[in-house]
Design a protein around this motif. Structure first.
Motif, mmCIF file in Angstrom:
data_model
loop_
_atom_site.group_PDB
_atom_site.id
_atom_site.type_symbol
_atom_site.label_atom_id
_atom_site.label_comp_id
_atom_site.label_asym_id
_atom_site.label_seq_id
_atom_site.Cartn_x
_atom_site.Cartn_y
_atom_site.Cartn_z
ATOM 1 N N TYR A 75 -28.659 7.080 43.837
ATOM 2 C CA TYR A 75 -28.674 8.091 42.831
ATOM 3 C C TYR A 75 -28.816 7.147 41.562
ATOM 4 C CZ TYR A 75 -27.743 12.415 45.024
ATOM 5 O OH TYR A 75 -27.492 13.615 45.631
ATOM 6 N N SER A 76 -29.358 7.687 40.483
ATOM 7 C CA SER A 76 -29.348 6.860 39.238
ATOM 8 C C SER A 76 -28.255 6.318 38.819
ATOM 9 C CB SER A 76 -30.233 7.844 38.036
ATOM 10 O OG SER A 76 -30.126 7.336 36.776
ATOM 11 N N VAL A 77 -28.303 5.030 38.050
ATOM 12 C CA VAL A 77 -27.018 4.391 37.632
ATOM 13 C C VAL A 77 -26.734 5.383 36.040
ATOM 14 C CG1 VAL A 77 -26.172 2.629 36.698
ATOM 15 C CG2 VAL A 77 -27.126 2.278 38.898
ATOM 16 N N SER A 78 -27.926 5.432 35.385
ATOM 17 C CA SER A 78 -27.956 5.807 34.067
ATOM 18 C C SER A 78 -27.630 7.552 33.882
ATOM 19 C CB SER A 78 -29.165 5.463 33.403
ATOM 20 O OG SER A 78 -30.238 5.841 34.015
ATOM 21 N N ALA A 79 -28.482 8.377 34.958
ATOM 22 C CA ALA A 79 -27.951 9.631 34.954
ATOM 23 C C ALA A 79 -28.031 10.511 33.855
ATOM 24 C CB ALA A 79 -26.619 9.934 35.622
ATOM 25 N N ASN A 80 -29.135 10.182 32.979
ATOM 26 C CA ASN A 80 -29.456 11.024 31.723
ATOM 27 C C ASN A 80 -30.301 12.144 32.044
ATOM 28 O OD1 ASN A 80 -30.740 11.839 29.346
ATOM 29 N ND2 ASN A 80 -30.720 9.818 28.479
ATOM 30 N N PRO A 81 -29.861 13.586 31.715
ATOM 31 C CA PRO A 81 -30.440 14.722 32.335
ATOM 32 C C PRO A 81 -31.621 14.991 31.418
ATOM 33 C CG PRO A 81 -27.908 14.949 31.796
ATOM 34 C CD PRO A 81 -28.393 13.633 31.396
#
Length: 198
Positions: free
Chosen positions: A184-190
Motif C-alpha cells: 500500500y502507498s506510504v503517502s496515501a493521498n486520496p
C-alpha cells in the motif's frame, strides 16, 4: 462544532470527493482481521521515541490533554467516502505539545491493540485534522470502528488512521507499517489516488 476541516480538499484538488471514490451515507467496517476487545477503563496510550517526555496516559489523563469536536470527511482506500463525520477527541498536535517532539523526528508510527501499525509523516500528523477520536456523531466510538480510540486522518486514506490505537512512536528515520509493507502507498493521498506503491 469546534473545527470544520471538510475543506482540506482545496489543498489537493478541485473536488471534495477524491477521484475514484463514491460517496456513501453508511459507515462500512473494514479491518485487517478480527476486532479486539479493548476495555476503555484499562486502555492506555504509550508515547515514545524522539520526544522529551515519554508518557503512558490512561483514559482520564488522555482526555485532560484537551478535547475538540471536528467535522471531517473520511476516505477509504477501497473506494468509498463519507462526508461530514463528527469526531470528538484529542488533536494530535495537543499530544505532541504535551510530550515535546525532538527536532530530528520526521515520522510517526501508530500501533494498535490488534498488532496493526501504520506510518505517517510528522508534518501530516501535525495538521489540524489529525485526531485521536473516541466519539463519532456524539456517541462513543463503536468497537468495530476502532473504539475506544482510533486515529483519523482526513487528508489520507483511512488505513493511515489506526483503530484501537495504543501506541505512538516518534521516529527519526522512516519505517513502514502493516499495509505499507504489503504494497500500500506510504503517502496515501486520496486526491492523487495513491492507493498502492508504484
Amino acid at each position: 462544532m469546534d473545527r470544520d476541516v471538510t475543506d482540506v480538499y482545496r489543498e489537493f484538488g478541485d473536488e471534495r470527493l477524491p477521484p475514484g471514490q463514491h460517496r456513501t451515507d453508511s459507515f462500512p467496517v473494514l479491518s485487517k482481521g478480527s476486532v479486539p476487545r479493548v476495555d476503555r477503563d484499562e486502555w492506555t496510550l504509550s508515547v515514545s521515541g524522539a520526544v522529551e517526555n515519554p508518557v503512558t496516559l490512561d483514559w482520564d489523563e488522555f482526555r485532560e490533554l484537551g478535547v475538540e469536536t471536528q467535522k471531517q470527511d473520511f476516505h477509504c482506500v477501497t473506494g468509498w467516502s463519507k462526508f461530514d463525520c463528527a469526531f470528538t477527541g484529542v488533536p494530535f498536535r495537543t499530544l505532541a505539545d504535551h510530550v515535546g517532539v525532538d527536532p530530528d523526528a520526521v515520522q510517526v508510527m501508530f500501533a494498535a491493540a490488534d498488532d496493526y501499525t501504520t506510518n505517517v509523516p510528522l508534518e501530516d500528523c501535525l495538521r489540524p485534522g489529525t485526531l485521536f477520536a473516541y466519539e463519532f456523531d456524539g456517541e462513543p466510538l463503536a468497537r468495530d470502528h476502532g473504539g475506544p480510540v482510533r486515529v483519523v486522518t482526513p487528508n489520507k486514506y483511512a488505513y493511515k488512521g489506526a483503530k484501537w490505537v495504543t501506541g505512538v512512536e516518534f521516529l527519526t528515520e522512516p519505517e513502514r507499517g502493516f499495509w505499507e509493507r504489503r504494497g500500500y502507498s506510504v503517502s496515501a493521498n486520496p486526491w492523487r489516488e495513491e492507493r498502492y506503491s508504484g
